[in-house]
Design a protein around this motif. Structure first.
Motif, short mmCIF file in Angstrom:
data_model
loop_
_atom_site.label_atom_id
_atom_site.label_comp_id
_atom_site.label_asym_id
_atom_site.label_seq_id
_atom_site.Cartn_x
_atom_site.Cartn_y
_atom_site.Cartn_z
N PHE A 54 97.19 21.00 42.72
CA PHE A 54 97.34 20.33 44.00
C PHE A 54 96.05 19.56 44.28
O PHE A 54 94.95 20.07 44.08
N GLY A 55 96.20 18.32 44.73
CA GLY A 55 95.04 17.51 45.09
C GLY A 55 95.22 16.87 46.44
O GLY A 55 96.35 16.59 46.87
N ILE A 56 94.11 16.66 47.12
CA ILE A 56 94.12 16.01 48.42
C ILE A 56 92.87 15.15 48.52
O ILE A 56 91.82 15.50 47.97
N ASP A 57 93.00 14.00 49.17
CA ASP A 57 91.83 13.15 49.37
C ASP A 57 91.97 12.42 50.71
O ASP A 57 93.08 12.10 51.14
N PHE A 58 90.83 12.19 51.33
CA PHE A 58 90.74 11.49 52.61
C PHE A 58 89.71 10.37 52.47
O PHE A 58 88.70 10.55 51.79
N HIS A 59 89.96 9.25 53.12
CA HIS A 59 88.94 8.20 53.22
C HIS A 59 89.06 7.52 54.57
O HIS A 59 90.16 7.38 55.12
N GLN A 60 87.91 7.11 55.08
CA GLN A 60 87.89 6.31 56.30
C GLN A 60 88.41 4.91 55.99
O GLN A 60 88.27 4.43 54.86
N LEU A 61 88.97 4.26 56.99
CA LEU A 61 89.34 2.86 56.88
C LEU A 61 88.31 2.03 57.63
O LEU A 61 87.84 2.42 58.69
N THR A 62 87.96 0.90 57.05
CA THR A 62 86.98 0.02 57.66
C THR A 62 87.29 -1.43 57.31
O THR A 62 87.93 -1.71 56.29
N GLU A 63 86.83 -2.32 58.14
CA GLU A 63 86.99 -3.75 57.84
C GLU A 63 85.98 -4.14 56.77
O GLU A 63 84.95 -3.50 56.61
N GLY A 64 86.31 -5.19 56.03
CA GLY A 64 85.39 -5.69 55.01
C GLY A 64 85.54 -5.02 53.66
O GLY A 64 84.72 -5.27 52.76
N ARG A 65 86.55 -4.17 53.48
CA ARG A 65 86.81 -3.53 52.19
C ARG A 65 88.25 -3.82 51.77
O ARG A 65 89.12 -3.99 52.63
N GLU A 66 88.49 -3.86 50.47
CA GLU A 66 89.85 -4.00 49.97
C GLU A 66 90.54 -2.64 50.02
O GLU A 66 89.88 -1.60 49.90
N LEU A 67 91.86 -2.66 50.18
CA LEU A 67 92.64 -1.43 50.21
C LEU A 67 93.31 -1.24 48.85
O LEU A 67 94.21 -2.01 48.48
N TRP A 68 92.87 -0.22 48.12
CA TRP A 68 93.44 0.12 46.82
C TRP A 68 94.22 1.41 46.97
O TRP A 68 93.68 2.42 47.44
N LEU A 69 95.49 1.38 46.59
CA LEU A 69 96.35 2.55 46.67
C LEU A 69 97.19 2.63 45.39
O LEU A 69 97.85 1.65 45.02
N GLY A 70 97.14 3.75 44.72
CA GLY A 70 97.96 3.91 43.52
C GLY A 70 97.63 2.93 42.42
O GLY A 70 98.49 2.60 41.62
N GLY A 71 96.39 2.47 42.39
CA GLY A 71 95.96 1.56 41.33
C GLY A 71 96.24 0.10 41.59
O GLY A 71 95.98 -0.73 40.72
N ILE A 72 96.76 -0.23 42.77
CA ILE A 72 97.01 -1.65 43.08
C ILE A 72 96.34 -2.02 44.39
O ILE A 72 96.13 -1.18 45.26
N LYS A 73 96.03 -3.30 44.52
CA LYS A 73 95.44 -3.80 45.77
C LYS A 73 96.57 -4.10 46.74
O LYS A 73 97.51 -4.84 46.42
N VAL A 74 96.48 -3.49 47.92
CA VAL A 74 97.50 -3.66 48.95
C VAL A 74 96.91 -4.52 50.07
O VAL A 74 95.85 -4.18 50.61
N PRO A 75 97.55 -5.63 50.40
CA PRO A 75 97.01 -6.48 51.47
C PRO A 75 96.96 -5.75 52.81
O PRO A 75 97.94 -5.15 53.24
N HIS A 76 95.79 -5.78 53.44
CA HIS A 76 95.62 -5.15 54.75
C HIS A 76 94.29 -5.61 55.34
O HIS A 76 93.39 -6.01 54.60
N SER A 77 94.17 -5.53 56.63
CA SER A 77 92.94 -5.97 57.31
C SER A 77 91.79 -4.98 57.13
O SER A 77 90.64 -5.31 57.38
N LYS A 78 92.11 -3.75 56.71
CA LYS A 78 91.09 -2.73 56.47
C LYS A 78 91.24 -2.18 55.06
O LYS A 78 92.31 -2.21 54.48
N GLY A 79 90.13 -1.64 54.57
CA GLY A 79 90.15 -0.97 53.27
C GLY A 79 89.52 0.39 53.40
O GLY A 79 88.91 0.72 54.42
N ALA A 80 89.65 1.19 52.35
CA ALA A 80 89.10 2.54 52.36
C ALA A 80 87.62 2.51 52.00
O ALA A 80 87.20 1.78 51.10
N LEU A 81 86.85 3.30 52.71
CA LEU A 81 85.41 3.38 52.51
C LEU A 81 85.12 4.52 51.53
O LEU A 81 85.61 5.64 51.70
#
Length: 159
Positions: free
Chosen positions: A7-34
């Motif tokens: 079992f795995g779990i992970d948390f990240h903050q969201l912030t402006e000025g970063r790309e959002l990568w989920l599941g190995g792909i870049k997902v368009p969004h106004s915020k990215g994970a820090l």
């Protein structure tokens, strides 16, 4: 023992000025994970599940955020390296079940691409990589779009 569950779990903050990568792909969004790496919570949760099932510690043991060689690294590389570690122990992956928890963006249309990216790295069929998504109905840090969470469960078998 021939089968092991992780079992795995992970948390990240969201912030402006970063790309959002989920599941190995870049997902368009106004915020990215820090994070120290590209902060792909889904791949990090899968790495932790895989490493944990093989009793190899967690992602921080193998790829510490104090090591500058991992600064801004593509988490697909961490996934590949985690996979190599479990293969050295004689394990292969049976299947993965995972959930992303985020308020925005809606990711349903990206799931097939995420499954394909993960399956390719882990030598799996896309049908062996389950990805689901949910919101927190605007409750908590996820609902306020301050962060996101991923959960992953994995089944390994001794080769």
């Amino acid at each position: 023992m021939n089968l092991r569950i992780g079992f795995g779990i992970d948390f990240h903050q969201l912030t402006e000025g970063r790309e959002l990568w989920l599941g190995g792909i870049k997902v368009p969004h106004s915020k990215g994970a820090l994070g120290h790496s590209d902060a792909d919570v889904l791949l990090h949760a899968i790495c932790d599940a895989m490493l944990g099932a093989a009793c190899l510690g967690d992602i921080g043991v193998h790829f510490p955020d104090t090591d500058n060689s991992f600064k801004n690294i593509d988490s697909k590389i961490l996934l590949q390296k985690s996979f190599e570690l479990i293969k050295k122990e004689g394990y292969s992956i049976v299947n993965i079940d995972s959930s992303l928890c985020l308020q925005e963006p809606k990711i349903k249309k990206y799931i097939a691409e995420m499954q394909a990216a993960i399956a390719a790295i882990l030598s799996l069929s896309v049908n062996d990589v389950s990805i689901k998504a949910t919101t927190t109905e605007k409750m908590g840090f996820v609902g306020r779009e301050e962060g996101l969470v991923a959960y992953a469960t994995i089944l390994l078998q001794k080769s």
